[in-house]
Design a protein around this motif. Structure first.
Motif, PDB file in Angstrom:
ATOM      1  N   ILE A  67       0.833  -1.207   0.000  1.00  0.00           N
ATOM      2  CA  ILE A  67       0.000   0.000   0.000  1.00  0.00           C
ATOM      3  C   ILE A  67       0.865   1.254   0.000  1.00  0.00           C
ATOM      4  O   ILE A  67       0.605   2.218  -0.713  1.00  0.00           O
ATOM      5  CB  ILE A  67      -0.951   0.000   1.215  1.00  0.00           C
ATOM      6  N   ARG A  68       1.924   1.221   0.792  1.00  0.00           N
ATOM      7  CA  ARG A  68       2.831   2.365   0.879  1.00  0.00           C
ATOM      8  C   ARG A  68       3.787   2.450  -0.307  1.00  0.00           C
ATOM      9  O   ARG A  68       4.386   3.496  -0.551  1.00  0.00           O
ATOM     10  CB  ARG A  68       3.660   2.280   2.172  1.00  0.00           C
ATOM     11  N   GLY A  69       3.981   1.348  -1.019  1.00  0.00           N
ATOM     12  CA  GLY A  69       4.935   1.346  -2.124  1.00  0.00           C
ATOM     13  C   GLY A  69       6.373   1.384  -1.665  1.00  0.00           C
ATOM     14  O   GLY A  69       7.224   2.051  -2.269  1.00  0.00           O
ATOM     15  N   ILE A  70       6.674   0.647  -0.578  1.00  0.00           N
ATOM     16  CA  ILE A  70       8.028   0.633  -0.019  1.00  0.00           C
ATOM     17  C   ILE A  70       8.555  -0.791   0.037  1.00  0.00           C
ATOM     18  O   ILE A  70       7.787  -1.751   0.093  1.00  0.00           O
ATOM     19  CB  ILE A  70       8.068   1.258   1.390  1.00  0.00           C
ATOM     20  N   ASP A  71       9.890  -0.919   0.020  1.00  0.00           N
ATOM     21  CA  ASP A  71      10.501  -2.249   0.091  1.00  0.00           C
ATOM     22  C   ASP A  71      11.073  -2.495   1.481  1.00  0.00           C
ATOM     23  O   ASP A  71      10.885  -1.694   2.404  1.00  0.00           O
ATOM     24  CB  ASP A  71      11.581  -2.421  -0.989  1.00  0.00           C
ATOM     25  N   GLU A  72      11.804  -3.613   1.617  1.00  0.00           N
ATOM     26  CA  GLU A  72      12.299  -4.002   2.942  1.00  0.00           C
ATOM     27  C   GLU A  72      13.418  -3.101   3.456  1.00  0.00           C
ATOM     28  O   GLU A  72      13.781  -3.164   4.627  1.00  0.00           O
ATOM     29  CB  GLU A  72      12.787  -5.457   2.917  1.00  0.00           C
ATOM     30  N   LYS A  73      13.968  -2.234   2.604  1.00  0.00           N
ATOM     31  CA  LYS A  73      15.010  -1.313   3.049  1.00  0.00           C
ATOM     32  C   LYS A  73      14.438  -0.066   3.717  1.00  0.00           C
ATOM     33  O   LYS A  73      15.175   0.722   4.305  1.00  0.00           O
ATOM     34  CB  LYS A  73      15.897  -0.912   1.865  1.00  0.00           C
ATOM     35  N   HIS A  74      13.125   0.111   3.603  1.00  0.00           N
ATOM     36  CA  HIS A  74      12.478   1.247   4.262  1.00  0.00           C
ATOM     37  C   HIS A  74      12.159   0.852   5.702  1.00  0.00           C
ATOM     38  O   HIS A  74      11.502  -0.148   5.950  1.00  0.00           O
ATOM     39  CB  HIS A  74      11.187   1.619   3.521  1.00  0.00           C
ATOM     40  N   HIS A  75      12.641   1.653   6.645  1.00  0.00           N
ATOM     41  CA  HIS A  75      12.398   1.341   8.052  1.00  0.00           C
ATOM     42  C   HIS A  75      10.902   1.412   8.383  1.00  0.00           C
ATOM     43  O   HIS A  75      10.256   2.437   8.136  1.00  0.00           O
ATOM     44  CB  HIS A  75      13.135   2.324   8.965  1.00  0.00           C
ATOM     45  N   LEU A  76      10.376   0.340   8.914  1.00  0.00           N
ATOM     46  CA  LEU A  76       9.074   0.388   9.557  1.00  0.00           C
ATOM     47  C   LEU A  76       9.300   0.760  11.022  1.00  0.00           C
ATOM     48  O   LEU A  76      10.422   0.698  11.522  1.00  0.00           O
ATOM     49  CB  LEU A  76       8.368  -0.955   9.438  1.00  0.00           C
ATOM     50  N   THR A  77       8.234   1.139  11.712  1.00  0.00           N
ATOM     51  CA  THR A  77       8.370   1.625  13.080  1.00  0.00           C
ATOM     52  C   THR A  77       7.534   0.803  14.037  1.00  0.00           C
ATOM     53  O   THR A  77       6.379   0.482  13.748  1.00  0.00           O
ATOM     54  CB  THR A  77       7.920   3.108  13.153  1.00  0.00           C
ATOM     55  N   LEU A  78       8.127   0.466  15.165  1.00  0.00           N
ATOM     56  CA  LEU A  78       7.369  -0.152  16.246  1.00  0.00           C
ATOM     57  C   LEU A  78       6.836   0.953  17.149  1.00  0.00           C
ATOM     58  O   LEU A  78       7.610   1.742  17.698  1.00  0.00           O
ATOM     59  CB  LEU A  78       8.250  -1.101  17.061  1.00  0.00           C
ATOM     60  N   LEU A  79       5.521   1.025  17.266  1.00  0.00           N
ATOM     61  CA  LEU A  79       4.888   1.975  18.181  1.00  0.00           C
ATOM     62  C   LEU A  79       4.772   1.296  19.538  1.00  0.00           C
ATOM     63  O   LEU A  79       4.069   0.297  19.683  1.00  0.00           O
ATOM     64  CB  LEU A  79       3.509   2.375  17.664  1.00  0.00           C
ATOM     65  N   CYS A  80       5.475   1.821  20.523  1.00  0.00           N
ATOM     66  CA  CYS A  80       5.585   1.177  21.834  1.00  0.00           C
ATOM     67  C   CYS A  80       4.880   1.998  22.907  1.00  0.00           C
ATOM     68  O   CYS A  80       4.656   3.198  22.756  1.00  0.00           O
ATOM     69  CB  CYS A  80       7.061   1.006  22.211  1.00  0.00           C
TER      70      CYS A  80
END
Length: 207
Positions: A56-69
């Motif tokens: 959906i975002r159009g990003i690959d595995e090199k784009h950092h995803l974020t953990l919301l803690c």
């Protein structure tokens, strides 16, 4: 077709928060407001949902995803933190900051940067997100809601609905958000590095 919840921004309705958590547990992707802009979130351990979120975002595995803690102690489960990093995190959380840190072994390898083994982490201040995190009892995996081809983030639920109602399971309307994403700070080096200037003021970190 997405469900659409109107949630009070300061006193989220427990019934709706519980339903949102159930949708996430079932593999759903949710668009929700944060203390920066809107974000897309899903279950940390749901591989299919994570892959769909990336598409959906159009990003690959090199784009950092974020953990919301929920708090700093939860960040400590998923990232290696020394005393210097802890002091900086404490000064800026909760708030509109995302920190790049070295991931621990608890983080699935597919979620961390493939070459750096790093992950983005954030403790949001938004009451809706915090209520949902408390209900889930674990972090959410998220990313800024900016769609392929767009230059700006999405900031209100009606626009999100127009653009994504056939692609995600739930849209939470908690009022309009900022156009700015979170400020991203890389803490993996000897000195903190500003990666992206956003809503969070780096001055609180002495930058």
């Amino acid at each position: 077709m997405s469900q659409f919840f109107q949630v009070h921004p300061d006193n989220p309705q427990p019934r709706l928060i519980k339903q949102a958590a159930q949708i996430i547990h079932a593999g759903g992707i949710v668009a929700l407001p944060t203390d920066a802009c809107y974000a897309l979130v899903c279950h940390l351990d749901d591989k299919g949902a994570v892959e769909r979120l990336r598409r959906i975002r159009g990003i690959d595995e090199k784009h950092h995803l974020t953990l919301l803690c929920r708090d700093l102690s939860e960040i400590g489960v998923y990232a290696r933190i020394d005393n210097r990093q802890f002091r900086l995190l404490k000064a800026a959380t909760p708030g509109a900051f995302t920190f790049i840190l070295e991931a621990t072994r608890v983080v699935p390898r597919r979620l961390s940067h493939p070459s750096r083994k790093t992950i983005g982490l954030r403790v949001p201040e938004n009451a809706i997100v915090r209520a949902l995190l408390d209900e889930l009892g674990q972090p959410l995996l998220g990313t800024t809601l900016i769609l392929p081809g767009d230059e700006r983030t999405l900031t209100d639920a009606d626009t999100v609905r127009q653009r994504l109602e056939k692609q995600i399971e739930l849209i939470i309307d908690g009022g309009a958000c900022s156009f700015e994403a979170s400020t991203v700070i890389d803490l993996t080096g000897d000195e903190a590095q500003l990666v992206r200037q956003g809503r969070g003021d780096p001055a609180v970190l002495g930058m």
